[in-house]
Scaffold this motif. Sequence first.
Motif, PDB file in Angstrom:
ATOM      1  N   LYS A   1       0.816  -1.216   0.000  1.00  0.00           N
ATOM      2  CA  LYS A   1       0.000   0.000   0.000  1.00  0.00           C
ATOM      3  C   LYS A   1       0.852   1.268   0.000  1.00  0.00           C
ATOM      4  N   CYS A   2       1.816   1.362   0.924  1.00  0.00           N
ATOM      5  CA  CYS A   2       2.573   2.611   1.073  1.00  0.00           C
ATOM      6  C   CYS A   2       4.038   2.490   0.668  1.00  0.00           C
ATOM      7  N   ARG A   3       4.481   1.300   0.246  1.00  0.00           N
ATOM      8  CA  ARG A   3       5.850   1.052  -0.225  1.00  0.00           C
ATOM      9  C   ARG A   3       6.922   1.234   0.841  1.00  0.00           C
ATOM     10  N   THR A   4       6.565   1.118   2.109  1.00  0.00           N
ATOM     11  CA  THR A   4       7.521   1.214   3.209  1.00  0.00           C
ATOM     12  C   THR A   4       8.228  -0.124   3.376  1.00  0.00           C
ATOM     13  N   GLN A   5       9.542  -0.089   3.635  1.00  0.00           N
ATOM     14  CA  GLN A   5      10.267  -1.331   3.850  1.00  0.00           C
ATOM     15  C   GLN A   5       9.921  -1.912   5.214  1.00  0.00           C
ATOM     16  N   LEU A   6       9.606  -3.213   5.235  1.00  0.00           N
ATOM     17  CA  LEU A   6       9.197  -3.889   6.458  1.00  0.00           C
ATOM     18  C   LEU A   6      10.316  -4.751   7.034  1.00  0.00           C
ATOM     19  N   PHE A   7      10.931  -5.585   6.197  1.00  0.00           N
ATOM     20  CA  PHE A   7      11.962  -6.519   6.646  1.00  0.00           C
ATOM     21  C   PHE A   7      13.085  -6.607   5.639  1.00  0.00           C
ATOM     22  N   LYS A   8      14.218  -7.100   6.101  1.00  0.00           N
ATOM     23  CA  LYS A   8      15.265  -7.668   5.275  1.00  0.00           C
ATOM     24  C   LYS A   8      15.295  -9.129   5.697  1.00  0.00           C
ATOM     25  N   TYR A   9      15.082 -10.064   4.749  1.00  0.00           N
ATOM     26  CA  TYR A   9      14.803 -11.463   5.070  1.00  0.00           C
ATOM     27  C   TYR A   9      15.658 -12.392   4.224  1.00  0.00           C
ATOM     28  N   ARG A  10      16.136 -13.492   4.839  1.00  0.00           N
ATOM     29  CA  ARG A  10      16.902 -14.517   4.121  1.00  0.00           C
ATOM     30  C   ARG A  10      15.924 -15.530   3.545  1.00  0.00           C
ATOM     31  N   LYS A  11      15.620 -15.381   2.253  1.00  0.00           N
ATOM     32  CA  LYS A  11      14.613 -16.216   1.602  1.00  0.00           C
ATOM     33  C   LYS A  11      15.278 -17.335   0.816  1.00  0.00           C
ATOM     34  N   GLY A  12      14.696 -18.526   0.900  1.00  0.00           N
ATOM     35  CA  GLY A  12      15.166 -19.657   0.111  1.00  0.00           C
ATOM     36  C   GLY A  12      14.194 -19.942  -1.020  1.00  0.00           C
ATOM     37  N   GLY A  13      14.693 -20.388  -2.136  1.00  0.00           N
ATOM     38  CA  GLY A  13      13.850 -20.772  -3.258  1.00  0.00           C
ATOM     39  C   GLY A  13      13.431 -19.601  -4.132  1.00  0.00           C
ATOM     40  N   LYS A  14      12.677 -19.946  -5.197  1.00  0.00           N
ATOM     41  CA  LYS A  14      12.281 -18.949  -6.185  1.00  0.00           C
ATOM     42  C   LYS A  14      10.803 -18.606  -6.143  1.00  0.00           C
ATOM     43  N   GLY A  15      10.055 -19.234  -5.259  1.00  0.00           N
ATOM     44  CA  GLY A  15       8.605 -19.074  -5.237  1.00  0.00           C
ATOM     45  C   GLY A  15       8.133 -17.791  -4.584  1.00  0.00           C
ATOM     46  N   ALA A  16       6.826 -17.710  -4.425  1.00  0.00           N
ATOM     47  CA  ALA A  16       6.195 -16.549  -3.802  1.00  0.00           C
ATOM     48  C   ALA A  16       6.505 -16.506  -2.305  1.00  0.00           C
ATOM     49  N   LEU A  17       6.312 -15.361  -1.711  1.00  0.00           N
ATOM     50  CA  LEU A  17       6.546 -15.184  -0.272  1.00  0.00           C
ATOM     51  C   LEU A  17       5.256 -15.512   0.466  1.00  0.00           C
ATOM     52  N   VAL A  18       5.210 -16.683   1.100  1.00  0.00           N
ATOM     53  CA  VAL A  18       4.025 -17.162   1.791  1.00  0.00           C
ATOM     54  C   VAL A  18       4.203 -17.054   3.289  1.00  0.00           C
ATOM     55  N   LYS A  19       5.412 -17.334   3.770  1.00  0.00           N
ATOM     56  CA  LYS A  19       5.703 -17.300   5.203  1.00  0.00           C
ATOM     57  C   LYS A  19       7.104 -16.775   5.420  1.00  0.00           C
ATOM     58  N   CYS A  20       7.318 -16.187   6.593  1.00  0.00           N
ATOM     59  CA  CYS A  20       8.637 -15.709   7.001  1.00  0.00           C
ATOM     60  C   CYS A  20       8.962 -16.326   8.351  1.00  0.00           C
ATOM     61  N   PHE A  21      10.013 -17.120   8.422  1.00  0.00           N
ATOM     62  CA  PHE A  21      10.460 -17.630   9.712  1.00  0.00           C
ATOM     63  C   PHE A  21      11.136 -16.483  10.463  1.00  0.00           C
ATOM     64  N   VAL A  22      10.763 -16.296  11.725  1.00  0.00           N
ATOM     65  CA  VAL A  22      11.249 -15.174  12.523  1.00  0.00           C
ATOM     66  C   VAL A  22      12.776 -15.215  12.669  1.00  0.00           C
ATOM     67  N   GLU A  23      13.350 -16.418  12.770  1.00  0.00           N
ATOM     68  CA  GLU A  23      14.794 -16.529  12.948  1.00  0.00           C
ATOM     69  C   GLU A  23      15.575 -16.136  11.699  1.00  0.00           C
ATOM     70  N   ARG A  24      14.922 -16.042  10.535  1.00  0.00           N
ATOM     71  CA  ARG A  24      15.595 -15.643   9.302  1.00  0.00           C
ATOM     72  C   ARG A  24      15.492 -14.148   9.008  1.00  0.00           C
ATOM     73  N   ILE A  25      14.762 -13.396   9.812  1.00  0.00           N
ATOM     74  CA  ILE A  25      14.651 -11.950   9.604  1.00  0.00           C
ATOM     75  C   ILE A  25      15.970 -11.308  10.034  1.00  0.00           C
ATOM     76  N   VAL A  26      16.635 -10.630   9.094  1.00  0.00           N
ATOM     77  CA  VAL A  26      17.926 -10.009   9.366  1.00  0.00           C
ATOM     78  C   VAL A  26      17.726  -8.645  10.002  1.00  0.00           C
ATOM     79  N   GLU A  27      16.866  -7.806   9.405  1.00  0.00           N
ATOM     80  CA  GLU A  27      16.565  -6.473   9.933  1.00  0.00           C
ATOM     81  C   GLU A  27      15.055  -6.297   9.962  1.00  0.00           C
ATOM     82  N   ASP A  28      14.558  -5.789  11.076  1.00  0.00           N
ATOM     83  CA  ASP A  28      13.120  -5.593  11.259  1.00  0.00           C
ATOM     84  C   ASP A  28      12.855  -4.095  11.395  1.00  0.00           C
ATOM     85  N   TYR A  29      12.062  -3.535  10.466  1.00  0.00           N
ATOM     86  CA  TYR A  29      11.748  -2.107  10.491  1.00  0.00           C
ATOM     87  C   TYR A  29      10.348  -1.837  11.048  1.00  0.00           C
ATOM     88  N   THR A  30       9.664  -2.879  11.552  1.00  0.00           N
ATOM     89  CA  THR A  30       8.320  -2.717  12.094  1.00  0.00           C
ATOM     90  C   THR A  30       8.370  -2.647  13.614  1.00  0.00           C
TER      91      THR A  30
END
Length: 83
Positions: free
Chosen positions: A19-48
Motif C-alpha cells: 500500500k505505502c511502499r515502506t520497507q518492512l523486513f530484510k529477510y533470508r529467503k530460500g527458493g524462487k517461489g512466492a513469499l508465503v511465510k517468514c520464519f522469525v529466525e531468518r529476519i535479518v533487519e526488522d523495520y516494524t
Amino acid sequence: MAKPNKKGPVRTVDIFCMKCRTQLFKYRKGGKGALVKCFVERIVEDYTEDQIHCQTCKIEFARKTLIRGTPALKIVGGKVHFK
C-alpha cells in the motif's frame, strides 16, 4: 516434519508494504517461489514495531503462527512484495 535449516539461505530480499511502499523486513529467503511465510529466525533487519503491522499505514500484513514448531509469520496475500 523437519525444522527449517538453522543456517538458512544466503540470499536476502527486501520486503515492502504494497500500500505505502515502506520497507518492512530484510529477510533470508530460500527458493524462487512466492513469499508465503517468514520464519522469525531468518529476519535479518526488522523495520516494524510488532512484526505484523506496517508502521506507516497500520495495515495488518501477516499473522503470527508456528510452522513445524518454529515461530513464523504467515503473509496475507497481496499485502507485501519483495525485491
